[in-house]
Design a protein around this motif. Sequence first.
Motif, PDB file in Angstrom:
ATOM      1  N   THR A 221      39.192  83.557  43.268  1.00  0.00           N
ATOM      2  CA  THR A 221      39.813  82.498  42.470  1.00  0.00           C
ATOM      3  C   THR A 221      38.935  82.006  41.327  1.00  0.00           C
ATOM      4  O   THR A 221      39.407  81.240  40.486  1.00  0.00           O
ATOM      5  CB  THR A 221      40.166  81.296  43.364  1.00  0.00           C
ATOM      6  N   ASN A 222      37.690  82.448  41.270  1.00  0.00           N
ATOM      7  CA  ASN A 222      36.810  82.021  40.177  1.00  0.00           C
ATOM      8  C   ASN A 222      35.546  82.875  40.211  1.00  0.00           C
ATOM      9  O   ASN A 222      35.268  83.566  41.197  1.00  0.00           O
ATOM     10  CB  ASN A 222      36.449  80.537  40.305  1.00  0.00           C
ATOM     11  N   ARG A 223      34.769  82.826  39.151  1.00  0.00           N
ATOM     12  CA  ARG A 223      33.457  83.462  39.105  1.00  0.00           C
ATOM     13  C   ARG A 223      32.619  82.751  38.045  1.00  0.00           C
ATOM     14  O   ARG A 223      33.138  82.114  37.121  1.00  0.00           O
ATOM     15  CB  ARG A 223      33.552  84.963  38.781  1.00  0.00           C
ATOM     16  N   ARG A 224      31.312  82.865  38.196  1.00  0.00           N
ATOM     17  CA  ARG A 224      30.367  82.312  37.210  1.00  0.00           C
ATOM     18  C   ARG A 224      29.151  83.224  37.164  1.00  0.00           C
ATOM     19  O   ARG A 224      28.105  82.916  37.727  1.00  0.00           O
ATOM     20  CB  ARG A 224      29.961  80.879  37.558  1.00  0.00           C
ATOM     21  N   PRO A 225      29.275  84.369  36.479  1.00  0.00           N
ATOM     22  CA  PRO A 225      28.197  85.346  36.490  1.00  0.00           C
ATOM     23  C   PRO A 225      26.958  84.865  35.736  1.00  0.00           C
ATOM     24  O   PRO A 225      27.043  84.361  34.610  1.00  0.00           O
ATOM     25  CB  PRO A 225      28.812  86.572  35.815  1.00  0.00           C
ATOM     26  N   THR A 226      25.804  85.030  36.372  1.00  0.00           N
ATOM     27  CA  THR A 226      24.532  84.662  35.762  1.00  0.00           C
ATOM     28  C   THR A 226      23.537  85.795  35.930  1.00  0.00           C
ATOM     29  O   THR A 226      23.673  86.648  36.819  1.00  0.00           O
ATOM     30  CB  THR A 226      23.948  83.387  36.392  1.00  0.00           C
ATOM     31  N   VAL A 227      22.532  85.787  35.088  1.00  0.00           N
ATOM     32  CA  VAL A 227      21.408  86.713  35.192  1.00  0.00           C
ATOM     33  C   VAL A 227      20.135  85.883  35.222  1.00  0.00           C
ATOM     34  O   VAL A 227      19.940  85.004  34.370  1.00  0.00           O
ATOM     35  CB  VAL A 227      21.359  87.699  34.012  1.00  0.00           C
ATOM     36  N   THR A 287       4.614  83.131  31.894  1.00  0.00           N
ATOM     37  CA  THR A 287       5.965  83.701  31.959  1.00  0.00           C
ATOM     38  C   THR A 287       7.001  82.596  31.844  1.00  0.00           C
ATOM     39  O   THR A 287       6.691  81.407  31.948  1.00  0.00           O
ATOM     40  CB  THR A 287       6.182  84.473  33.273  1.00  0.00           C
ATOM     41  N   ASP A 288       8.241  83.005  31.629  1.00  0.00           N
ATOM     42  CA  ASP A 288       9.377  82.082  31.584  1.00  0.00           C
ATOM     43  C   ASP A 288      10.364  82.462  32.683  1.00  0.00           C
ATOM     44  O   ASP A 288      10.788  83.623  32.737  1.00  0.00           O
ATOM     45  CB  ASP A 288      10.091  82.142  30.229  1.00  0.00           C
ATOM     46  N   ASP A 289      10.709  81.522  33.530  1.00  0.00           N
ATOM     47  CA  ASP A 289      11.784  81.743  34.490  1.00  0.00           C
ATOM     48  C   ASP A 289      13.096  81.372  33.803  1.00  0.00           C
ATOM     49  O   ASP A 289      13.347  80.193  33.528  1.00  0.00           O
ATOM     50  CB  ASP A 289      11.577  80.890  35.747  1.00  0.00           C
ATOM     51  N   LEU A 290      13.915  82.381  33.527  1.00  0.00           N
ATOM     52  CA  LEU A 290      15.120  82.197  32.724  1.00  0.00           C
ATOM     53  C   LEU A 290      16.375  82.387  33.568  1.00  0.00           C
ATOM     54  O   LEU A 290      16.433  83.267  34.429  1.00  0.00           O
ATOM     55  CB  LEU A 290      15.155  83.191  31.560  1.00  0.00           C
ATOM     56  N   THR A 291      17.379  81.574  33.294  1.00  0.00           N
ATOM     57  CA  THR A 291      18.707  81.758  33.859  1.00  0.00           C
ATOM     58  C   THR A 291      19.692  81.861  32.711  1.00  0.00           C
ATOM     59  O   THR A 291      19.807  80.940  31.893  1.00  0.00           O
ATOM     60  CB  THR A 291      19.111  80.597  34.774  1.00  0.00           C
ATOM     61  N   PHE A 292      20.377  82.999  32.631  1.00  0.00           N
ATOM     62  CA  PHE A 292      21.373  83.231  31.591  1.00  0.00           C
ATOM     63  C   PHE A 292      22.772  83.080  32.184  1.00  0.00           C
ATOM     64  O   PHE A 292      23.028  83.542  33.296  1.00  0.00           O
ATOM     65  CB  PHE A 292      21.256  84.650  31.020  1.00  0.00           C
ATOM     66  N   LEU A 293      23.660  82.450  31.436  1.00  0.00           N
ATOM     67  CA  LEU A 293      25.072  82.431  31.784  1.00  0.00           C
ATOM     68  C   LEU A 293      25.785  83.490  30.965  1.00  0.00           C
ATOM     69  O   LEU A 293      25.651  83.532  29.732  1.00  0.00           O
ATOM     70  CB  LEU A 293      25.683  81.055  31.509  1.00  0.00           C
ATOM     71  N   CYS A 294      26.533  84.377  31.634  1.00  0.00           N
ATOM     72  CA  CYS A 294      27.323  85.397  30.940  1.00  0.00           C
ATOM     73  C   CYS A 294      28.634  84.755  30.496  1.00  0.00           C
ATOM     74  O   CYS A 294      29.559  84.589  31.302  1.00  0.00           O
ATOM     75  CB  CYS A 294      27.575  86.591  31.854  1.00  0.00           C
ATOM     76  N   CYS A 295      28.697  84.363  29.227  1.00  0.00           N
ATOM     77  CA  CYS A 295      29.837  83.597  28.724  1.00  0.00           C
ATOM     78  C   CYS A 295      30.991  84.508  28.311  1.00  0.00           C
ATOM     79  O   CYS A 295      30.835  85.726  28.155  1.00  0.00           O
ATOM     80  CB  CYS A 295      29.412  82.745  27.524  1.00  0.00           C
ATOM     81  N   GLN A 296      32.140  83.876  28.118  1.00  0.00           N
ATOM     82  CA  GLN A 296      33.328  84.599  27.666  1.00  0.00           C
ATOM     83  C   GLN A 296      33.063  85.208  26.304  1.00  0.00           C
ATOM     84  O   GLN A 296      32.443  84.595  25.428  1.00  0.00           O
ATOM     85  CB  GLN A 296      34.515  83.632  27.599  1.00  0.00           C
ATOM     86  N   ASN A 297      33.544  86.410  26.104  1.00  0.00           N
ATOM     87  CA  ASN A 297      33.331  87.142  24.858  1.00  0.00           C
ATOM     88  C   ASN A 297      34.366  86.726  23.818  1.00  0.00           C
ATOM     89  O   ASN A 297      35.338  87.438  23.554  1.00  0.00           O
ATOM     90  CB  ASN A 297      33.393  88.647  25.111  1.00  0.00           C
TER      91      ASN A 297
END
Length: 311
Positions: A221-227, A287-297
Amino acid sequence: MTLLKRKRVLAAKIEATPGTAETLSASDAAFNVYEVTVQQEIEKTPREGQGSFGHLPSVSAGHKGRITFKSDLGWDGTATEPAWADTFFPACGMVKSTNTFTPRSEVPGTNVKTLTMAVYENGRRKLMRGCVGTFRLVCETGKQAVIEWDFVGIWETPTDVALLSPTYPTVAPLRYASGVTEFNSVAMACQSVTLDIANTMYLREGTAATNTTGYIAGCITNRRPTVTANPESKLVATQDRYLIFRDSTEYVLTFEIAGPSSSKIVVSAPKATLENIQDADRESLITDDLTFLCCQNGSTADQEFSIVFTP
């Protein structure tokens, strides 16, 4: 009879009709998987007795269960995707076009699928149907890449069934050791990179004359993909990650897992933005601890990211 934990086999098959169990055979268990767990998640409704502190037998609620496991990225580098991808990705809302898997915002049917899954335990079988899932692709530099799978489905009563004897794949697992890892065309020297599709899994409630479980089938019913990644830090002149974070600027994020004979698996997010950045170090390197959100294209739906098998 004493049951050995190591004598267990996972089988899975795409269902023609969501929620209707398929017949499983040895060919449906031809996966190299690890750390398999299967567990019922049936809630019990307590019932108090009268006249004392005693209780009446509890009543079972909906019959649901969960299967978790890990798999490596075994692939021979040809134009034929491996069985694990063609089986598990569609039940995680990932649909294939040629050699590319992308997420879909759909209930199971023509494109998105459900699975019949079972864990065979040294003579006992625990089966679930209508299964849907989520996954994390975990890549540590120099090590084999692994996928951590999590599936929920309708729990069926375990039965005694002989252990399957599949022919397991012999292709070597892929390592995260070469290939491009970059954000906005700037290379990132990472110790690890993880894609988490973060699906919301739901079992549809419903009853029928032949269904006593309380559920029809699973759906996403939903998703929120991150890297998440932990690259070495850069000068502002090379890449101002703090400005990108502050302004939520979108750029292409890509990482590759090399395969045999110049083949590769490419994970790409065309509109990734930084959701979080934290200072860190790795053996006294900044170093940098990064969290990316994969947004709508943009206005194009269902292209937050892609997983491409490039032969």
